[in-house]
Design a protein around this motif. Structure first.
Motif, PDB file in Angstrom:
ATOM      1  N   LEU A   5      44.854 -28.050  48.307  1.00 31.40           N
ATOM      2  CA  LEU A   5      44.455 -28.910  47.420  1.00 31.40           C
ATOM      3  C   LEU A   5      45.436 -29.611  46.253  1.00 31.40           C
ATOM      4  CD1 LEU A   5      42.576 -27.068  44.740  1.00 31.40           C
ATOM      5  CD2 LEU A   5      43.303 -25.919  46.561  1.00 31.40           C
ATOM      6  N   THR A   6      45.163 -30.645  45.621  1.00 28.72           N
ATOM      7  CA  THR A   6      45.698 -31.051  44.317  1.00 28.72           C
ATOM      8  C   THR A   6      44.818 -31.058  43.292  1.00 28.72           C
ATOM      9  OG1 THR A   6      45.117 -33.608  44.752  1.00 28.72           O
ATOM     10  CG2 THR A   6      47.174 -32.755  45.618  1.00 28.72           C
ATOM     11  N   LYS A   7      44.954 -31.725  42.195  1.00 25.61           N
ATOM     12  CA  LYS A   7      43.953 -31.513  41.087  1.00 25.61           C
ATOM     13  C   LYS A   7      42.871 -32.411  41.409  1.00 25.61           C
ATOM     14  CE  LYS A   7      46.432 -34.891  38.124  1.00 25.61           C
ATOM     15  NZ  LYS A   7      47.088 -34.925  36.888  1.00 25.61           N
ATOM     16  N   ASP A   8      42.618 -33.388  42.332  1.00 25.76           N
ATOM     17  CA  ASP A   8      41.731 -34.163  42.380  1.00 25.76           C
ATOM     18  C   ASP A   8      41.414 -34.359  43.894  1.00 25.76           C
ATOM     19  OD1 ASP A   8      44.034 -35.803  43.027  1.00 25.76           O
ATOM     20  OD2 ASP A   8      43.561 -37.252  41.440  1.00 25.76           O
ATOM     21  N   ASN A   9      41.877 -33.641  44.648  1.00 25.20           N
ATOM     22  CA  ASN A   9      41.701 -33.682  46.209  1.00 25.20           C
ATOM     23  C   ASN A   9      41.804 -32.476  46.832  1.00 25.20           C
ATOM     24  OD1 ASN A   9      41.805 -36.815  47.205  1.00 25.20           O
ATOM     25  ND2 ASN A   9      43.225 -36.733  45.803  1.00 25.20           N
ATOM     26  N   ILE A  10      40.563 -32.270  47.443  1.00 23.60           N
ATOM     27  CA  ILE A  10      40.471 -30.883  48.011  1.00 23.60           C
ATOM     28  C   ILE A  10      40.188 -30.911  49.503  1.00 23.60           C
ATOM     29  CG2 ILE A  10      38.805 -28.726  47.954  1.00 23.60           C
ATOM     30  CD1 ILE A  10      38.542 -29.675  44.889  1.00 23.60           C
ATOM     31  N   TYR A  11      40.828 -30.036  50.366  1.00 22.36           N
ATOM     32  CA  TYR A  11      40.645 -30.071  51.695  1.00 22.36           C
ATOM     33  C   TYR A  11      40.579 -28.665  51.949  1.00 22.36           C
ATOM     34  CZ  TYR A  11      41.933 -29.724  56.770  1.00 22.36           C
ATOM     35  OH  TYR A  11      41.705 -29.616  58.016  1.00 22.36           O
ATOM     36  N   LEU A  12      39.435 -28.405  52.511  1.00 20.49           N
ATOM     37  CA  LEU A  12      38.661 -27.112  52.997  1.00 20.49           C
ATOM     38  C   LEU A  12      38.826 -26.776  54.444  1.00 20.49           C
ATOM     39  CD1 LEU A  12      36.031 -26.643  50.191  1.00 20.49           C
ATOM     40  CD2 LEU A  12      38.206 -25.378  50.245  1.00 20.49           C
ATOM     41  N   ILE A 189      32.350 -33.090  48.935  1.00 19.54           N
ATOM     42  CA  ILE A 189      31.502 -32.799  47.846  1.00 19.54           C
ATOM     43  C   ILE A 189      32.433 -32.438  46.638  1.00 19.54           C
ATOM     44  CG2 ILE A 189      29.687 -31.295  46.885  1.00 19.54           C
ATOM     45  CD1 ILE A 189      28.340 -31.484  49.306  1.00 19.54           C
ATOM     46  N   GLN A 190      33.449 -31.258  46.904  1.00 20.17           N
ATOM     47  CA  GLN A 190      34.246 -30.996  46.018  1.00 20.17           C
ATOM     48  C   GLN A 190      35.399 -31.963  45.296  1.00 20.17           C
ATOM     49  OE1 GLN A 190      35.745 -26.970  45.798  1.00 20.17           O
ATOM     50  NE2 GLN A 190      34.281 -26.179  47.252  1.00 20.17           N
ATOM     51  N   GLN A 195      36.961 -35.563  41.288  1.00 25.80           N
ATOM     52  CA  GLN A 195      37.458 -36.739  40.462  1.00 25.80           C
ATOM     53  C   GLN A 195      36.463 -37.529  39.429  1.00 25.80           C
ATOM     54  OE1 GLN A 195      37.798 -39.356  44.137  1.00 25.80           O
ATOM     55  NE2 GLN A 195      39.324 -38.180  44.880  1.00 25.80           N
ATOM     56  N   ASN A 196      35.368 -36.520  39.079  1.00 22.27           N
ATOM     57  CA  ASN A 196      34.410 -36.829  38.309  1.00 22.27           C
ATOM     58  C   ASN A 196      33.654 -38.110  38.344  1.00 22.27           C
ATOM     59  OD1 ASN A 196      35.033 -34.551  36.247  1.00 22.27           O
ATOM     60  ND2 ASN A 196      36.848 -35.901  35.483  1.00 22.27           N
TER      61      ASN A 196
END
Length: 215
Positions: A5-12, A189-190, A195-196
């Motif tokens: 992840l970065t601070k505004d993109n999350i890959y699980l 979702i995350q 990204q608010n």
């Protein structure tokens, strides 16, 4: 379960392996200009990027040693030194980015770490932490060189927690496809939350785009 992840993109993603092949594949295309914030899991060790070792993990291990009944005075003094270094790093890694000031602190803290590495510790607890620091080296200071690089991988730990809790409560997915679907849904979702953006309206928008081929 892996989190990239970065601070505004999350890959699980849920994989069958905990080996180095997973991060090697997922981080393919990264360069020496990129920074990986990580814990001490060996699978990341040889990735061709800049590494920022997690201070939260280091301080947790130091605190564990200090809170042990057999903790030595040597270890207590070492923890105080690490707390002092970490405190200075936390202050300096806050914006705005001041390259000149950070370079000065980098050199100063590099000397401090070298002093710890070269110290003639005699107690097992302080020697264990010394070995950890020796293995990490200047990777503990990489965040000083770049703007917006955190000193810990706490964000990744928080991103993993919902999947880990779900796995514990349910016993895990019944199929590989189910596991990947769950990871994909949680990634979306995350990312929306990071990204608010409003969750339900944004999900509706994504579903509409997907159904029309516009997304």
């Amino acid at each position: 379960v892996w989190a990239f992840l970065t601070k505004d993109n999350i890959y699980l993603t849920i994989e069958e392996s905990r080996g180095k092949g997973v991060p090697t594949e997922k981080l393919k295309g990264s360069t020496v200009d990129d920074v990986l914030i990580r814990d001490d899991y060996p699978a990341y060790k040889n990735l061709p990027v800049n590494h920022q070792s997690c201070w939260a993990h280091l301080m947790k291990e130091a605190r564990f040693e200090v809170e042990s009944k057999a903790s030595s005075r040597e270890m207590k003094d070492l923890e105080k030194t690490l707390k002092n270094i970490f405190s200075k790093l936390k202050i300096e890694t806050q914006p705005p980015f001041n390259g000149k000031r950070r370079n000065i602190l980098y050199r100063q803290m590099k000397v401090k770490l070298e002093e710890i590495i070269d110290s003639q510790f005699t107690k097992p607890d302080s020697m264990r932490i010394q070995t950890r620091i020796k293995n990490q080296g200047v990777n503990l200071l990489t965040a000083l060189k770049y703007p917006d690089v955190p000193l810990t991988n706490n964000l990744a730990e928080r991103s993993l927690r919902p999947l880990v809790i779900t796995r514990k409560l349910t016993g895990g997915s019944r199929s590989h496809d189910g596991a990947q679907t769950h990871a994909t849904n949680m990634s979306i979702i995350q990312t929306i939350m990071a990204q608010n953006k409003p969750l339900i309206p944004t999900l509706k928008e994504y579903l509409y785009q997907g159904s029309t081929g516009d997304g």
